[in-house]
Design a protein around this motif. Structure first.
Motif, PDB file in Angstrom:
ATOM      1  N   GLU A 164       4.309   9.034 -13.209  1.00 50.94           N
ATOM      2  CA  GLU A 164       3.108   8.375 -13.328  1.00 50.94           C
ATOM      3  C   GLU A 164       3.018   7.165 -12.448  1.00 50.94           C
ATOM      4  N   GLY A 165       1.658   6.920 -12.014  1.00 54.58           N
ATOM      5  CA  GLY A 165       1.581   5.520 -11.288  1.00 54.58           C
ATOM      6  C   GLY A 165       0.586   5.885  -9.831  1.00 54.58           C
ATOM      7  N   MET A 166       0.511   4.937  -9.052  1.00 59.73           N
ATOM      8  CA  MET A 166      -0.308   4.826  -8.138  1.00 59.73           C
ATOM      9  C   MET A 166       0.175   5.138  -6.584  1.00 59.73           C
ATOM     10  N   ALA A 167      -0.513   5.941  -5.889  1.00 62.23           N
ATOM     11  CA  ALA A 167      -0.205   5.947  -4.299  1.00 62.23           C
ATOM     12  C   ALA A 167      -1.142   5.396  -3.594  1.00 62.23           C
ATOM     13  N   TRP A 168      -0.815   4.509  -2.404  1.00 57.96           N
ATOM     14  CA  TRP A 168      -1.743   3.428  -1.944  1.00 57.96           C
ATOM     15  C   TRP A 168      -1.938   4.187  -0.232  1.00 57.96           C
ATOM     16  N   ASP A 169      -3.290   3.948   0.447  1.00 56.96           N
ATOM     17  CA  ASP A 169      -3.166   4.446   1.524  1.00 56.96           C
ATOM     18  C   ASP A 169      -2.888   5.714   2.159  1.00 56.96           C
ATOM     19  N   GLN A 170      -3.517   6.649   1.241  1.00 55.02           N
ATOM     20  CA  GLN A 170      -3.314   8.114   1.714  1.00 55.02           C
ATOM     21  C   GLN A 170      -3.868   8.382   3.092  1.00 55.02           C
ATOM     22  N   GLN A 171      -4.809   7.551   3.500  1.00 53.66           N
ATOM     23  CA  GLN A 171      -5.426   7.828   5.091  1.00 53.66           C
ATOM     24  C   GLN A 171      -4.470   7.364   6.132  1.00 53.66           C
ATOM     25  N   ARG A 172      -3.452   6.863   5.952  1.00 58.60           N
ATOM     26  CA  ARG A 172      -2.311   6.377   6.944  1.00 58.60           C
ATOM     27  C   ARG A 172      -1.576   7.661   7.011  1.00 58.60           C
ATOM     28  N   LEU A 229       2.308   4.507   0.941  1.00 57.58           N
ATOM     29  CA  LEU A 229       2.284   5.365   2.174  1.00 57.58           C
ATOM     30  C   LEU A 229       2.036   5.061   3.306  1.00 57.58           C
ATOM     31  N   THR A 230       2.948   5.726   4.309  1.00 56.06           N
ATOM     32  CA  THR A 230       2.595   4.995   5.657  1.00 56.06           C
ATOM     33  C   THR A 230       2.643   6.135   6.505  1.00 56.06           C
ATOM     34  N   GLU A 231       2.631   5.838   7.934  1.00 57.82           N
ATOM     35  CA  GLU A 231       2.438   6.986   9.142  1.00 57.82           C
ATOM     36  C   GLU A 231       4.009   7.450   9.010  1.00 57.82           C
ATOM     37  N   ASN A 232       5.077   7.276   8.459  1.00 60.29           N
ATOM     38  CA  ASN A 232       6.092   7.889   8.311  1.00 60.29           C
ATOM     39  C   ASN A 232       6.287   8.778   7.322  1.00 60.29           C
ATOM     40  N   THR A 233       5.361   8.770   6.277  1.00 63.94           N
ATOM     41  CA  THR A 233       5.388   9.655   4.985  1.00 63.94           C
ATOM     42  C   THR A 233       5.229  11.218   5.370  1.00 63.94           C
ATOM     43  N   LYS A 234       6.187  11.973   4.990  1.00 63.18           N
ATOM     44  CA  LYS A 234       6.138  13.416   5.024  1.00 63.18           C
ATOM     45  C   LYS A 234       5.554  14.031   3.598  1.00 63.18           C
ATOM     46  N   ARG A 235       5.993  13.199   2.476  1.00 58.91           N
ATOM     47  CA  ARG A 235       5.972  13.608   1.340  1.00 58.91           C
ATOM     48  C   ARG A 235       6.302  12.651   0.109  1.00 58.91           C
TER      49      ARG A 235
END
Length: 309
Positions: A264-272, A246-252
């Motif tokens: 099934e998997g991992m999402a990284w850096d939700q804080q961004r 995930l980055t600052e450009n992620t909406k969804r």
């Protein structure tokens, strides 16, 4: 005598590629290099040579078409990987794409492996790799995409990295395998879409397998568009081994219609992420989907029935 020799030489050059099949048909591989026209200069479109190589491979039932290792091919128009053809990229071979054309259509029973496709033009808003339900991918199909990197380097965050689309009577895409796919920097990373063909007929995008998929810096990571069931079903698709940056450009991260899909998997850096809107959405057209992704429940919006997360 000199004039006669010159005329013979020019006739050979004019025939160009038509002379080559007799020479190339002795090998199992078809090299794109043999079909390149080096006279086009800086504005050359290597997609035309790639298509000629694919056409030759299909016509002569050769094993595969190869792109030379460590070479960048400049592409300004699209091409089609035809039924029965395997397109294999050499190590570090790259397609550098300019313009706004769909880059590559992959037909039923075709294969594409080991490729890197780079979008370099901010005007690009099309699909990079597309499968279309007109080809009717059934359970016996051998279509596959493996070890592909699809990246929008223009900074525009436009276009679709990988598109599966069905609209028309009995058009479908099913049982296709996608393995080790990386998609970076697009408006939509992967999109599956089935539209109602009308007339009491059906279309569907079902039962496809996406294994070891990485998504990075996409506005919308995965989008499934359709209905829970007929007439335009988008169901039973499995996404396993997801790694989502995930980055600052992620909406969804995910927006899904359909039923019995698995994520099934991992999402990284939700804080961004720069907003408080849902990162995962199950629409009202969902039932019995399952998402095993490390996203806090307040960022999941579920309008469907019996979805799990």
């Amino acid at each position: 005598m000199f004039i006669g020799a010159f005329i013979s030489y020019m006739a050979f050059q004019t025939k160009g590629f038509s002379e080559r099949p007799a020479e190339l048909s002795q090998t199992g591989e078809v090299a794109v290099e043999d079909f390149l026209d080096d006279t086009q200069g800086a504005d050359r479109d290597d997609a035309k040579a790639i298509q000629r190589a694919i056409d030759f491979c299909a016509a002569h039932k050769k094993e595969k078409v190869t792109l030379q290792a460590s070479k960048t091919y400049r592409v300004q128009s699209g091409f089609t990987v035809k039924e029965g053809v395997k397109l294999e990229f050499g190590q570090q071979a790259v397609l550098a794409v300019r313009g706004n054309a769909q880059v590559m259509k992959v037909e039923k029973d075709a294969a594409v492996i080991n490729g890197t496709i780079q979008i370099t033009d901010p005007s690009f808003q099309s699909e990079v790799i597309a499968l279309e339900g007109t080809d009717r991918f059934d359970a016996a199909n051998k279509t596959r995409l493996e070890n592909m990197t699809i990246i929008n380097k223009s900074g525009s965050h436009k276009g679709i990295g990988l598109s599966l689309y069905a609209k028309g009577p009995w058009h479908n895409i099913s049982f296709v395998n996608f393995t080790n796919i990386t998609v970076i920097g697009f408006e939509t990373g992967i999109q599956l879409k089935a539209e109602d063909p009308g007339g009491g007929t059906y279309s569907w995008v079902n039962a496809n397998r996406f294994d070891n998929v990485a998504l990075e810096d996409c506005v919308l990571g995965i989008r499934l568009i359709g209905s829970i069931s007929i007439p335009n079903e988008c169901s039973g698709n499995f996404f396993t081994g997801l790694q989502i940056q995930l980055t600052e450009n992620t909406k969804r991260l995910l927006e899904a219609d359909g039923s019995y899909n698995r994520f099934e998997g991992m999402a990284w850096d939700q804080q961004r992420v720069q907003h408080q809107q849902p990162l995962i959405v199950f629409t009202s057209q969902t039932e019995k989907n399952k998402a095993e992704i490390n996203i806090d429940s307040q960022y999941i919006h579920d309008k469907g029935t019996r979805n799990e997360y």
